[in-house]
Scaffold this motif. Sequence first.
Motif, PDB file in Angstrom:
ATOM      1  N   GLY A  88       0.800  -1.222   0.000  1.00 35.95           N
ATOM      2  CA  GLY A  88       0.000   0.000   0.000  1.00 35.95           C
ATOM      3  C   GLY A  88       0.828   1.264   0.000  1.00 35.95           C
ATOM      4  N   HIS A  89       2.072   1.180   0.487  1.00 35.67           N
ATOM      5  CA  HIS A  89       2.894   2.382   0.562  1.00 35.67           C
ATOM      6  C   HIS A  89       3.271   2.883  -0.825  1.00 35.67           C
ATOM      7  CE1 HIS A  89       6.811   4.571   1.478  1.00 35.67           C
ATOM      8  NE2 HIS A  89       5.868   5.289   2.048  1.00 35.67           N
ATOM      9  N   ALA A  90       3.682   1.974  -1.699  1.00 34.53           N
ATOM     10  CA  ALA A  90       4.074   2.378  -3.050  1.00 34.53           C
ATOM     11  C   ALA A  90       2.893   2.971  -3.803  1.00 34.53           C
ATOM     12  CB  ALA A  90       4.645   1.183  -3.810  1.00 34.53           C
ATOM     13  N   GLU A  91       1.707   2.380  -3.618  1.00 31.29           N
ATOM     14  CA  GLU A  91       0.518   2.901  -4.292  1.00 31.29           C
ATOM     15  C   GLU A  91       0.176   4.302  -3.786  1.00 31.29           C
ATOM     16  OE1 GLU A  91       0.917  -0.013  -2.993  1.00 31.29           O
ATOM     17  OE2 GLU A  91       0.339  -1.560  -4.462  1.00 31.29           O
ATOM     18  N   ALA A  92       0.327   4.523  -2.481  1.00 30.93           N
ATOM     19  CA  ALA A  92       0.047   5.848  -1.920  1.00 30.93           C
ATOM     20  C   ALA A  92       1.029   6.886  -2.459  1.00 30.93           C
ATOM     21  CB  ALA A  92       0.111   5.791  -0.393  1.00 30.93           C
ATOM     22  N   TRP A 140      -3.570   5.128   4.198  1.00 30.09           N
ATOM     23  CA  TRP A 140      -3.714   3.900   3.432  1.00 30.09           C
ATOM     24  C   TRP A 140      -3.492   2.654   4.295  1.00 30.09           C
ATOM     25  CZ3 TRP A 140       0.673   1.076   3.967  1.00 30.09           C
ATOM     26  CH2 TRP A 140       1.824   1.770   4.328  1.00 30.09           C
ATOM     27  N   ALA A 141      -2.928   2.828   5.477  1.00 26.34           N
ATOM     28  CA  ALA A 141      -2.417   1.706   6.271  1.00 26.34           C
ATOM     29  C   ALA A 141      -3.534   0.882   6.898  1.00 26.34           C
ATOM     30  CB  ALA A 141      -1.495   2.229   7.362  1.00 26.34           C
ATOM     31  N   ASP A 142      -3.290  -0.430   7.044  1.00 28.81           N
ATOM     32  CA  ASP A 142      -4.238  -1.303   7.738  1.00 28.81           C
ATOM     33  C   ASP A 142      -4.180  -1.015   9.240  1.00 28.81           C
ATOM     34  OD1 ASP A 142      -2.004  -2.642   8.862  1.00 28.81           O
ATOM     35  OD2 ASP A 142      -2.029  -4.177   7.302  1.00 28.81           O
ATOM     36  N   GLU A 143      -5.057  -1.669  10.008  1.00 29.50           N
ATOM     37  CA  GLU A 143      -5.190  -1.328  11.422  1.00 29.50           C
ATOM     38  C   GLU A 143      -3.904  -1.558  12.208  1.00 29.50           C
ATOM     39  OE1 GLU A 143      -8.628  -2.168  13.681  1.00 29.50           O
ATOM     40  OE2 GLU A 143      -9.941  -2.331  11.955  1.00 29.50           O
ATOM     41  N   ASP A 144      -3.244  -2.679  11.975  1.00 31.95           N
ATOM     42  CA  ASP A 144      -2.009  -2.947  12.722  1.00 31.95           C
ATOM     43  C   ASP A 144      -0.937  -1.913  12.402  1.00 31.95           C
ATOM     44  OD1 ASP A 144      -3.139  -5.131  13.938  1.00 31.95           O
ATOM     45  OD2 ASP A 144      -2.262  -6.606  12.573  1.00 31.95           O
TER      46      ASP A 144
END
Length: 346
Positions: A38-42, A99-103
């Motif tokens: 998700g980081h690269a997409e953001a 963009w990050a998941d809960e953890d």
Amino acid sequence: MTEPTPRRTAASAPVPTVDVHAHVLLPEVDALVTGLPGHAEARALDARRNGPAALAVSGPMVRDRIPRLTDPAVRLAAMDAQGVDVQLVSPSPSHYHYWADEDTAEKVYRTANEATAAHCSAAPDRLRGLGLVPLQHPGQSVRALDHALAQGLLGVEISSHAPARELSDPAYAPFWARAEETGALLFLHPFGCTLDERLDRWYLSNTVGQPAENAVALSHLIFSGVLDRHPGLKLIAAHGGGYLPTHIGRSDHAWATRSDAGTDCAHPPSSYLKRLYFDSLVHDPHVLRELIRVAGADRVLLGSDFPFDMGTADPVGALRGARLTEADLDAVRGRNAVVLLHLASA
């Protein structure tokens, strides 16, 4: 008969100059998220929104400012040069990572809160801090706010929206309630604009995007009734609240004229400006004077966007350029912030 010497009071003591819009860069957060799904997409979305020309300028600009963004001693020297006594330091909005998941989101806010508190601890009499909350996971927002306060921070910084959620979303009700209950400061600072690639040239992503996002976010808080339900919120809007304060008459007209506009807030939208706080970073003395007219001199605070290029290197000079009364200048320069931030010199 000799008149008695007046007793020196807090009101007559020198008022510190307080900048409420200053940022810190946190390498610990960058290290945490680099390489995660998700980081690269953001980053790609951010690149599309800004466009290649803006990225080519922003990269060197940020690199040149890293010492001021990361080293407390360099920051303090720069503050001295500006005539600033106290900064309210908030993480760079690039650290939101909505963009990050809960953890991952929990790791981000804990790392950001602790790292910001550590940065400010180098000069606790001059640096006060704000943390982060993961707006993309409303269920974490109260825990994140409590964690920030537990680190000695004064509140948290939030963006104008999260993916698929506006600030009017009922899921944020516990967050607003907790912020009101604790007296925490909320600093509304957009990052990214949903107009996306329409603003990908000439740095419109920032010059138009930031004030547009401020206006939309504040309108959601006003028209949805959030500020009616939580009148004690202490919310500071960056960039002078964007386009809203200077065009608030249109909002009042809609509220009074259209049933769909006036359904959920009890009072004319302009009245809510006097419940909010705004920084002074509007880049135009006439706009600053208008902001003070509609919100009140007691609701505007000095802001510089330290140390980025879209800020001002001379915030006090910019304030004096508005030719305010001495009382209003004194209020905006520091007296309002002394009260709001509960500074010892108040």
